[in-house]
Design an enzyme around this catalytic site. Structure first.
Site, PDB file in Angstrom:
ATOM      1  N   ASP A  10       0.807  -0.613   0.206  1.00 38.60           N
ATOM      2  CA  ASP A  10      -0.016   0.194  -0.375  1.00 38.60           C
ATOM      3  C   ASP A  10       0.506   1.462  -0.349  1.00 38.60           C
ATOM      4  OD1 ASP A  10      -2.242   1.149   0.849  1.00 38.60           O
ATOM      5  OD2 ASP A  10      -2.324   1.863   2.498  1.00 38.60           O
ATOM      6  N   SER A  11       0.110   2.488   0.079  1.00 36.19           N
ATOM      7  CA  SER A  11       0.935   3.299  -0.022  1.00 36.19           C
ATOM      8  C   SER A  11       1.789   3.979   1.311  1.00 36.19           C
ATOM      9  CB  SER A  11       0.485   4.765  -0.986  1.00 36.19           C
ATOM     10  OG  SER A  11      -0.787   5.291  -0.330  1.00 36.19           O
ATOM     11  N   CYS A  73      -3.383  -1.044  -1.533  1.00 34.72           N
ATOM     12  CA  CYS A  73      -4.160   0.754  -2.731  1.00 34.72           C
ATOM     13  C   CYS A  73      -5.129   0.447  -3.576  1.00 34.72           C
ATOM     14  CB  CYS A  73      -2.740   1.335  -2.523  1.00 34.72           C
ATOM     15  SG  CYS A  73      -2.707   2.788  -2.876  1.00 34.72           S
ATOM     16  N   GLU A 152      -6.132   9.340   9.754  1.00 33.40           N
ATOM     17  CA  GLU A 152      -4.829   9.222   9.897  1.00 33.40           C
ATOM     18  C   GLU A 152      -4.400   9.652  11.208  1.00 33.40           C
ATOM     19  OE1 GLU A 152      -1.573   9.040   8.303  1.00 33.40           O
ATOM     20  OE2 GLU A 152      -2.444   8.374   6.536  1.00 33.40           O
ATOM     21  N   CYS A 184     -11.175   3.050  -0.364  1.00 33.97           N
ATOM     22  CA  CYS A 184      -9.672   3.694  -0.362  1.00 33.97           C
ATOM     23  C   CYS A 184      -9.514   3.085   0.826  1.00 33.97           C
ATOM     24  CB  CYS A 184     -10.204   5.168  -0.316  1.00 33.97           C
ATOM     25  SG  CYS A 184      -8.320   5.565   0.760  1.00 33.97           S
ATOM     26  N   HIS A 186      -8.485   3.873   3.190  1.00 37.40           N
ATOM     27  CA  HIS A 186      -8.208   4.388   4.959  1.00 37.40           C
ATOM     28  C   HIS A 186     -10.397   4.643   4.712  1.00 37.40           C
ATOM     29  CE1 HIS A 186      -4.459   5.585   4.279  1.00 37.40           C
ATOM     30  NE2 HIS A 186      -4.424   6.180   5.385  1.00 37.40           N
TER      31      HIS A 186
HETATM   32  N1  DGL Z   1      -3.844   4.194   0.163  1.00 40.97           N
HETATM   33  C1  DGL Z   1      -4.543   5.127  -0.905  1.00 40.97           C
HETATM   34  C2  DGL Z   1      -5.870   4.210  -1.394  1.00 40.97           C
HETATM   35  O1  DGL Z   1      -6.397   3.656  -1.410  1.00 40.97           O
HETATM   36  C3  DGL Z   1      -5.097   5.909  -0.627  1.00 40.97           C
HETATM   37  C4  DGL Z   1      -3.815   6.925   0.361  1.00 40.97           C
HETATM   38  C5  DGL Z   1      -3.443   7.582  -0.343  1.00 40.97           C
HETATM   39  O2  DGL Z   1      -3.245   8.655  -1.297  1.00 40.97           O
HETATM   40  O3  DGL Z   1      -1.755   7.344  -0.945  1.00 40.97           O
HETATM   41  O4  DGL Z   1      -6.016   5.363  -2.750  1.00 40.97           O
END
Ligand code: DGL
Length: 268
Positions: A10-11, A73, A152, A184, A186
Site C-alpha cells: 500500500d502507499s 492501495c 490517520e 480507498c 483508509h
Molecule cells: N492507499 C490510498 C488508496 O487506497 C490512500 C492513501 C493515498 O493517497 O496514498 O487509494
C-alpha cells in the site's frame, strides 16, 4: 521465512485494513506487508509516478518471495494493476474488481456511489469495472481527499469528520444510490461515521473484505494448525506507522523494518 508469503503493498498504513481481512481469512499463511510511507499519498500523484512506485513496491515483495501480490492501495490498483500483471510472474490482484463485483451483487436499484482518492476517481476504474459487470447500472463518484488525514489522525467519530463526510457526500446522496463503495484503504476506518451520515438504507462496500473473496479463489485451502508469520516493512516513519497500525489492528506491531528507497532493495 519458511514458506512463500502473500505479498501486500500500500502507499502507507491504510492497507492494513486489507491486511487485517486477509490475515483473518488465511491464518496459516505468511504475509509480507510493505507500506510506502516515504512517498504517501499516492492519491494526488500522476499516473506515471503511481505506476513507477507500484512496480518498485511489487519488486520488493518479489524479493521477499511473494507467491501472490495484493495491491491493497485503491489508487495503485486503479492505475497500475495491468502494468504489474504484465511484469510479474505471480498472480497480481487489486481491490477494484472485487469491490465492483460486491457492489453489483449488493445493489438492487443499480445506482452505485464510489468514493476514493482523486487518482482513483479520475481513473474511472470502478465505473469501468462496474459497467463491464452490469450495463444496467449508473455510477456516481466523488473524490474525498480529506478522509485520509482524518483517518490517520484517529478522528473516526470526531465532529469535524462528520461535517466533512456530510459535505463530500451531499451531492451523492441526492442521486438515490443504494450502495456506496469505500474505494480507498483508509475509508473503512471511518465506516461507522459514514454509515451514520448516509443512513442504514445505503449498503457500504468494503473493498478490503471483497478482495479476500478473490484470494479465496486463487489460494488453495489448507488444513493446518500452524499460524502464519507477519512481516512488516515501511519506507519511512516507523513510529507513526506503528501508532496508526495499533489502532487499525487492535494490537501492537512488534517488529517493523525500514527499507531504504534505493536501487539495492528493489533490483534483483
Ligand atoms: N492507499 C490510498 C488508496 O487506497 C490512500 C492513501 C493515498 O493517497 O496514498 O487509494
Amino acid at each position: 521465512m519458511k514458506k512463500n508469503p502473500i505479498g501486500i503493498f500500500d502507499s502507507g498504513v491504510g492497507g492494513l485494513t486489507v491486511f487485517k481481512e486477509i490475515r483473518k481469512r488465511f491464518p496459516y499463511e505468511d504475509i509480507v506487508y510493505f507500506g510506502d510511507t516515504a512517498r504517501v499519498p499516492y492519491g494526488p500523484k500522476s499516473k506515471n509516478t503511481v505506476i513507477e512506485y507500484s512496480i518498485q513496491n511489487a519488486r520488493f515483495l518479489m524479493q521477499c518471495g511473494a507467491k501472490i501480490i495484493v495491491i491493497a492501495c485503491n489508487t495503485s490498483s486503479a492505475i497500475a494493476l495491468e502494468e504489474l500483471k504484465k511484469i510479474f510472474p505471480v498472480p497480481v490482484i487489486g481491490v477494484i474488481e472485487p469491490g465492483a463485483i460486491s457492489a453489483v451483487e449488493n445493489s438492487k436499484n443499480g445506482r452505485i456511489g464510489i468514493i476514493g482518492t482523486e487518482g482513483t476517481i479520475r481513473s474511472k476504474a470502478y465505473s469501468k469495472s462496474i459497467s463491464k459487470l452490469n450495463t444496467n447500472t449508473e455510477v456516481f463518484s466523488e473524490a474525498c481527499p480529506l478522509f485520509v488525514p482524518l483517518a490517520e489522525e484517529g478522528w473516526e467519530e470526531h465532529r469535524v469528520t462528520r461535517i466533512t463526510i456530510e459535505e463530500y457526500l451531499k451531492t451523492l446522496l441526492q442521486k438515490n444510490i443504494d450502495t456506496l463503495v469505500l474505494g480507498c484503504t483508509h475509508y473503512p476506518i471511518l465506516k461507522k461515521t459514514i454509515q451514520q451520515v448516509i443512513g442504514s438504507n445505503i449498503k457500504l462496500i468494503d473493498s478490503a473484505e471483497a478482495v479476500t473473496e478473490q484470494l479465496d479463489e486463487i489460494l488453495p485451502a489448507k488444513e493446518t494448525s500452524i499460524i502464519g508469520e507477519d512481516h512488516f516493512y515501511v519506507s519511512d516513519n516507523e513510529d507513526k506507522f506503528k501508532q496508526i497500525a495499533s489502532r487499525i489492528l487492535n494490537r501492537k506491531i512488534e517488529k517493523l523494518i525500514k527499507v531504504n528507497l534505493g536501487e539495492s532493495w528493489y533490483l534483483s
